[in-house]
Design an enzyme around this catalytic site. Sequence first.
Site, PDB file in Angstrom:
ATOM      1  N   THR A 126       0.804  -1.225   0.000  1.00  0.00           N
ATOM      2  CA  THR A 126       0.000   0.000   0.000  1.00  0.00           C
ATOM      3  C   THR A 126       0.837   1.274   0.000  1.00  0.00           C
ATOM      4  O   THR A 126       1.940   1.306   0.565  1.00  0.00           O
ATOM      5  CB  THR A 126      -0.906   0.010   1.254  1.00  0.00           C
ATOM      6  OG1 THR A 126      -1.417   1.328   1.458  1.00  0.00           O
ATOM      7  CG2 THR A 126      -0.161  -0.388   2.509  1.00  0.00           C
ATOM      8  N   GLU A 128       0.285   3.606   1.851  1.00  0.00           N
ATOM      9  CA  GLU A 128       0.423   4.028   3.255  1.00  0.00           C
ATOM     10  C   GLU A 128       1.815   3.698   3.798  1.00  0.00           C
ATOM     11  O   GLU A 128       2.219   4.235   4.826  1.00  0.00           O
ATOM     12  CB  GLU A 128      -0.650   3.364   4.124  1.00  0.00           C
ATOM     13  CG  GLU A 128      -1.999   4.021   4.040  1.00  0.00           C
ATOM     14  CD  GLU A 128      -2.012   5.457   4.568  1.00  0.00           C
ATOM     15  OE1 GLU A 128      -1.670   5.680   5.736  1.00  0.00           O
ATOM     16  OE2 GLU A 128      -2.351   6.366   3.795  1.00  0.00           O
ATOM     17  N   TYR A 151      -1.074   0.547  10.818  1.00  0.00           N
ATOM     18  CA  TYR A 151      -1.428  -0.142   9.567  1.00  0.00           C
ATOM     19  C   TYR A 151      -0.242  -0.095   8.593  1.00  0.00           C
ATOM     20  O   TYR A 151       0.203  -1.124   8.071  1.00  0.00           O
ATOM     21  CB  TYR A 151      -2.664   0.534   8.939  1.00  0.00           C
ATOM     22  CG  TYR A 151      -2.957   0.054   7.531  1.00  0.00           C
ATOM     23  CD1 TYR A 151      -3.643  -1.123   7.308  1.00  0.00           C
ATOM     24  CD2 TYR A 151      -2.535   0.798   6.413  1.00  0.00           C
ATOM     25  CE1 TYR A 151      -3.912  -1.573   6.014  1.00  0.00           C
ATOM     26  CE2 TYR A 151      -2.798   0.364   5.124  1.00  0.00           C
ATOM     27  CZ  TYR A 151      -3.485  -0.822   4.934  1.00  0.00           C
ATOM     28  OH  TYR A 151      -3.739  -1.259   3.649  1.00  0.00           O
ATOM     29  N   LYS A 155       2.207  -3.164   7.218  1.00  0.00           N
ATOM     30  CA  LYS A 155       2.288  -3.452   5.777  1.00  0.00           C
ATOM     31  C   LYS A 155       3.740  -3.398   5.283  1.00  0.00           C
ATOM     32  O   LYS A 155       4.098  -4.099   4.338  1.00  0.00           O
ATOM     33  CB  LYS A 155       1.413  -2.468   4.997  1.00  0.00           C
ATOM     34  CG  LYS A 155      -0.082  -2.781   5.081  1.00  0.00           C
ATOM     35  CD  LYS A 155      -0.479  -3.978   4.202  1.00  0.00           C
ATOM     36  CE  LYS A 155      -1.969  -4.177   4.121  1.00  0.00           C
ATOM     37  NZ  LYS A 155      -2.360  -5.250   3.200  1.00  0.00           N
TER      38      LYS A 155
HETATM   39  P1  NAP Z   1     -11.352  -4.661   2.655  1.00  0.00           P
HETATM   40  O1  NAP Z   1     -12.569  -4.309   1.880  1.00  0.00           O
HETATM   41  O2  NAP Z   1     -11.219  -4.153   4.050  1.00  0.00           O
HETATM   42  O3  NAP Z   1     -11.259  -6.252   2.696  1.00  0.00           O
HETATM   43  C1  NAP Z   1     -10.353  -6.912   3.542  1.00  0.00           C
HETATM   44  C2  NAP Z   1     -10.796  -8.341   3.729  1.00  0.00           C
HETATM   45  O4  NAP Z   1      -9.877  -8.967   4.648  1.00  0.00           O
HETATM   46  C3  NAP Z   1     -12.202  -8.496   4.340  1.00  0.00           C
HETATM   47  O5  NAP Z   1     -12.954  -9.376   3.538  1.00  0.00           O
HETATM   48  C4  NAP Z   1     -11.933  -9.104   5.695  1.00  0.00           C
HETATM   49  O6  NAP Z   1     -12.856 -10.061   6.102  1.00  0.00           O
HETATM   50  C5  NAP Z   1     -10.612  -9.833   5.473  1.00  0.00           C
HETATM   51  N1  NAP Z   1      -9.947 -10.075   6.751  1.00  0.00           N
HETATM   52  C6  NAP Z   1      -9.718  -9.190   7.748  1.00  0.00           C
HETATM   53  N2  NAP Z   1      -9.121  -9.808   8.774  1.00  0.00           N
HETATM   54  C7  NAP Z   1      -8.976 -11.117   8.438  1.00  0.00           C
HETATM   55  C8  NAP Z   1      -8.443 -12.241   9.083  1.00  0.00           C
HETATM   56  N3  NAP Z   1      -7.943 -12.180  10.325  1.00  0.00           N
HETATM   57  N4  NAP Z   1      -8.443 -13.425   8.426  1.00  0.00           N
HETATM   58  C9  NAP Z   1      -8.968 -13.514   7.189  1.00  0.00           C
HETATM   59  N5  NAP Z   1      -9.507 -12.477   6.510  1.00  0.00           N
HETATM   60  C10 NAP Z   1      -9.507 -11.286   7.136  1.00  0.00           C
HETATM   61  O7  NAP Z   1     -10.039  -4.235   1.887  1.00  0.00           O
HETATM   62  P2  NAP Z   1      -9.850  -3.921   0.302  1.00  0.00           P
HETATM   63  O8  NAP Z   1     -10.092  -2.480   0.088  1.00  0.00           O
HETATM   64  O9  NAP Z   1     -10.536  -4.944  -0.474  1.00  0.00           O
HETATM   65  O10 NAP Z   1      -8.267  -4.100   0.166  1.00  0.00           O
HETATM   66  C11 NAP Z   1      -7.700  -5.367  -0.125  1.00  0.00           C
HETATM   67  C12 NAP Z   1      -6.264  -5.387   0.351  1.00  0.00           C
HETATM   68  O11 NAP Z   1      -5.523  -4.365  -0.295  1.00  0.00           O
HETATM   69  C13 NAP Z   1      -6.068  -5.150   1.843  1.00  0.00           C
HETATM   70  O12 NAP Z   1      -4.977  -5.940   2.249  1.00  0.00           O
HETATM   71  C14 NAP Z   1      -5.710  -3.683   1.940  1.00  0.00           C
HETATM   72  O13 NAP Z   1      -4.933  -3.447   3.092  1.00  0.00           O
HETATM   73  C15 NAP Z   1      -4.915  -3.514   0.666  1.00  0.00           C
HETATM   74  N6  NAP Z   1      -4.925  -2.177   0.048  1.00  0.00           N
HETATM   75  C16 NAP Z   1      -6.125  -1.582  -0.202  1.00  0.00           C
HETATM   76  C17 NAP Z   1      -6.139  -0.359  -0.855  1.00  0.00           C
HETATM   77  C18 NAP Z   1      -7.435   0.333  -1.186  1.00  0.00           C
HETATM   78  O14 NAP Z   1      -7.393   1.524  -1.481  1.00  0.00           O
HETATM   79  N7  NAP Z   1      -8.554  -0.366  -1.195  1.00  0.00           N
HETATM   80  C19 NAP Z   1      -4.919   0.227  -1.256  1.00  0.00           C
HETATM   81  C20 NAP Z   1      -3.742  -0.440  -0.986  1.00  0.00           C
HETATM   82  C21 NAP Z   1      -3.752  -1.656  -0.360  1.00  0.00           C
HETATM   83  P3  NAP Z   1     -14.302  -9.688   6.656  1.00  0.00           P
HETATM   84  O15 NAP Z   1     -15.112  -9.498   5.419  1.00  0.00           O
HETATM   85  O16 NAP Z   1     -14.606 -10.884   7.417  1.00  0.00           O
HETATM   86  O17 NAP Z   1     -14.156  -8.454   7.482  1.00  0.00           O
HETATM   87  O1  F7E Z   2      -8.885   8.155   4.286  1.00  0.00           O
HETATM   88  C1  F7E Z   2      -9.202  11.636   5.356  1.00  0.00           C
HETATM   89  C2  F7E Z   2      -8.250  10.729   6.118  1.00  0.00           C
HETATM   90  O2  F7E Z   2      -9.846   6.116   5.331  1.00  0.00           O
HETATM   91  C3  F7E Z   2      -8.436   8.968   3.227  1.00  0.00           C
HETATM   92  C4  F7E Z   2      -7.223   2.108   2.826  1.00  0.00           C
HETATM   93  O3  F7E Z   2      -7.809   1.385   1.784  1.00  0.00           O
HETATM   94  O4  F7E Z   2      -6.101   3.557   1.288  1.00  0.00           O
HETATM   95  C5  F7E Z   2      -6.997   3.538   2.383  1.00  0.00           C
HETATM   96  O5  F7E Z   2      -6.466   4.257   3.478  1.00  0.00           O
HETATM   97  C6  F7E Z   2      -8.116  10.365   3.745  1.00  0.00           C
HETATM   98  C7  F7E Z   2      -7.263  10.387   5.014  1.00  0.00           C
HETATM   99  O6  F7E Z   2      -8.284   5.928   3.340  1.00  0.00           O
HETATM  100  C8  F7E Z   2     -12.430  11.396   6.976  1.00  0.00           C
HETATM  101  O7  F7E Z   2      -7.684  11.416   7.228  1.00  0.00           O
HETATM  102  C9  F7E Z   2     -11.140  12.971   6.259  1.00  0.00           C
HETATM  103  O8  F7E Z   2      -6.311  11.388   4.897  1.00  0.00           O
HETATM  104  O9  F7E Z   2     -10.543   6.738   2.998  1.00  0.00           O
HETATM  105  P1  F7E Z   2      -9.495   6.695   4.015  1.00  0.00           P
HETATM  106  P2  F7E Z   2      -6.734   5.819   3.696  1.00  0.00           P
HETATM  107  O10 F7E Z   2      -6.451   6.104   5.101  1.00  0.00           O
HETATM  108  O11 F7E Z   2      -6.001   6.616   2.676  1.00  0.00           O
HETATM  109  C10 F7E Z   2      -4.811   3.011   1.554  1.00  0.00           C
HETATM  110  C11 F7E Z   2      -4.002   3.078   0.297  1.00  0.00           C
HETATM  111  C12 F7E Z   2      -4.881   1.680   2.175  1.00  0.00           C
HETATM  112  O12 F7E Z   2      -3.986   0.859   1.999  1.00  0.00           O
HETATM  113  C13 F7E Z   2      -5.914   1.451   3.217  1.00  0.00           C
HETATM  114  O13 F7E Z   2      -6.165   0.072   3.416  1.00  0.00           O
HETATM  115  O14 F7E Z   2      -9.353  10.985   4.107  1.00  0.00           O
HETATM  116  N1  F7E Z   2     -10.514  11.790   5.991  1.00  0.00           N
HETATM  117  N2  F7E Z   2     -12.298  12.759   6.875  1.00  0.00           N
HETATM  118  C14 F7E Z   2     -11.297  10.804   6.419  1.00  0.00           C
HETATM  119  N3  F7E Z   2     -11.158   9.463   6.355  1.00  0.00           N
HETATM  120  C15 F7E Z   2     -12.152   8.697   6.851  1.00  0.00           C
HETATM  121  N4  F7E Z   2     -12.051   7.356   6.764  1.00  0.00           N
HETATM  122  N5  F7E Z   2     -13.263   9.248   7.435  1.00  0.00           N
HETATM  123  C16 F7E Z   2     -13.462  10.603   7.529  1.00  0.00           C
HETATM  124  O15 F7E Z   2     -14.455  11.067   8.055  1.00  0.00           O
END
Ligand code: NAP
Ligand code: F7E
Length: 332
Positions: A126, A128, A151, A155
């Site tokens: 990620t 992050e 987080y 990662k």
């Molecule tokens: P998500 O919607 O939060 O899905 C994560 C999945 O992981 C959920 O289905 C959750 O299961 C499962 N999980 C959590 N804890 C677990 C455990 N202990 N054992 C088995 N499964 C578990 O995340 P996503 O947005 O699809 O992202 C997929 C991956 O990419 C994640 O690793 C995230 O950190 C990474 N990532 C995401 C983004 C983004 O912008 N979306 C960007 C960079 C990296 P439940 O359904 O049971 O909760």
């Molecule tokens: O926040 C700001 C917050 O929670 C984005 C995950 O998929 O992407 C995701 O992480 C920004 C941050 O995503 C609110 O402070 C303002 O600056 O949507 P977010 P994230 O933290 O960037 C990365 C790539 C991952 O890997 C992660 O798994 O938005 N923000 N106001 C807020 N964020 C939230 N959630 N809620 C608010 O009310």
Amino acid sequence: MSKSALITGILGQDGPYLAKLLLSKKYKVYGMIRRYSNPNFGNLDYLGITDKIDYIEGDMSDESSLINVIKVVRPDEVYNLAAQSFVGDSWRMAKLTTEVNALGVLFLLNAIKLFSPMTRFYQASTSEMYGIGNSNGYQDEETNFHPRSPYGIAKVYAHMMTINFRESYGLFTCSGILFNHESPIRGIQFVTRKITDGVARIKFGLADKLYLGNLDAKRDWGFAGDYVEVMYRMLQEKKPNDFVVGTGENHSVKEFVKLAFEYGGISDWQKYVVSDARFKRPAEVHELKAKPDKAKKLLNWKQKVSFKELVKMMVEADLKRVKTKSDLADSG
Ligand code: NAP
Ligand code: F7E
């Protein structure tokens, strides 16, 4: 013979999009799910593929369950998408986040090394991890890591362990360093979905305010459906490698809000949005922007959905969802 793939995190956002892509390529798809009293297949239902997947139980925090999953399935490819993925919660649940996002990956890699060493492995790394690492206004594969949350730190461990298994044991392990990607099935806690759901609720009179944290943060937002393509492509390469994946442009939360309200047909967003300290983070990542040149060049990848199209798609989906719910409530 068709290939097989195991997807951890199958019930999340990316899992269903990836499963749909692999099914279209005739893969046999296994989805790892945790033990639930009542599992939620809503995201798979949304894409219409719930019945097309073979489910197997496993938990990232339980090494023996992962060994069992790998021994039973022995897939051609593993896509490790499971994680405690909400950055905000990672301060409140630092130990759990570390167990699932860091140690869980070590367990999974070890299981592959011992019981299925030919399996190709994708790790969901990620942006992050960069946090406030030095950059020239963008992040690429050379940028230093300086994660700002438990987080991001977990990662980084998983990312380095993925590289280490490649270097130490010759396993085919890859990391995709993905920047934020969103969709109509994005978790409701994440800011984009919180905004589009909020717009729909306000539109249909179910809410009168939207409470948000830092509106100045900037992110490089793309569409999840475009990003799963790159996960797949990485595992089809001749050699394992790591790639940055993003759009190359960023926008502030405020810009997202403004556009989402516009698409919802509400012009005066300031009237509804309230700044709330509960949603601010102990240490913020102020700005992220990908430089995805390597993925573009070597994987021939480019996102298809623009920022504006993404916001529109998410607003329209939430308007439809909330309207259906309120119509059902009205009809008793
Ligand atoms: P998500 O919607 O939060 O899905 C994560 C999945 O992981 C959920 O289905 C959750 O299961 C499962 N999980 C959590 N804890 C677990 C455990 N202990 N054992 C088995 N499964 C578990 O995340 P996503 O947005 O699809 O992202 C997929 C991956 O990419 C994640 O690793 C995230 O950190 C990474 N990532 C995401 C983004 C983004 O912008 N979306 C960007 C960079 C990296 P439940 O359904 O049971 O909760
Ligand atoms: O926040 C700001 C917050 O929670 C984005 C995950 O998929 O992407 C995701 O992480 C920004 C941050 O995503 C609110 O402070 C303002 O600056 O949507 P977010 P994230 O933290 O960037 C990365 C790539 C991952 O890997 C992660 O798994 O938005 N923000 N106001 C807020 N964020 C939230 N959630 N809620 C608010 O009310």
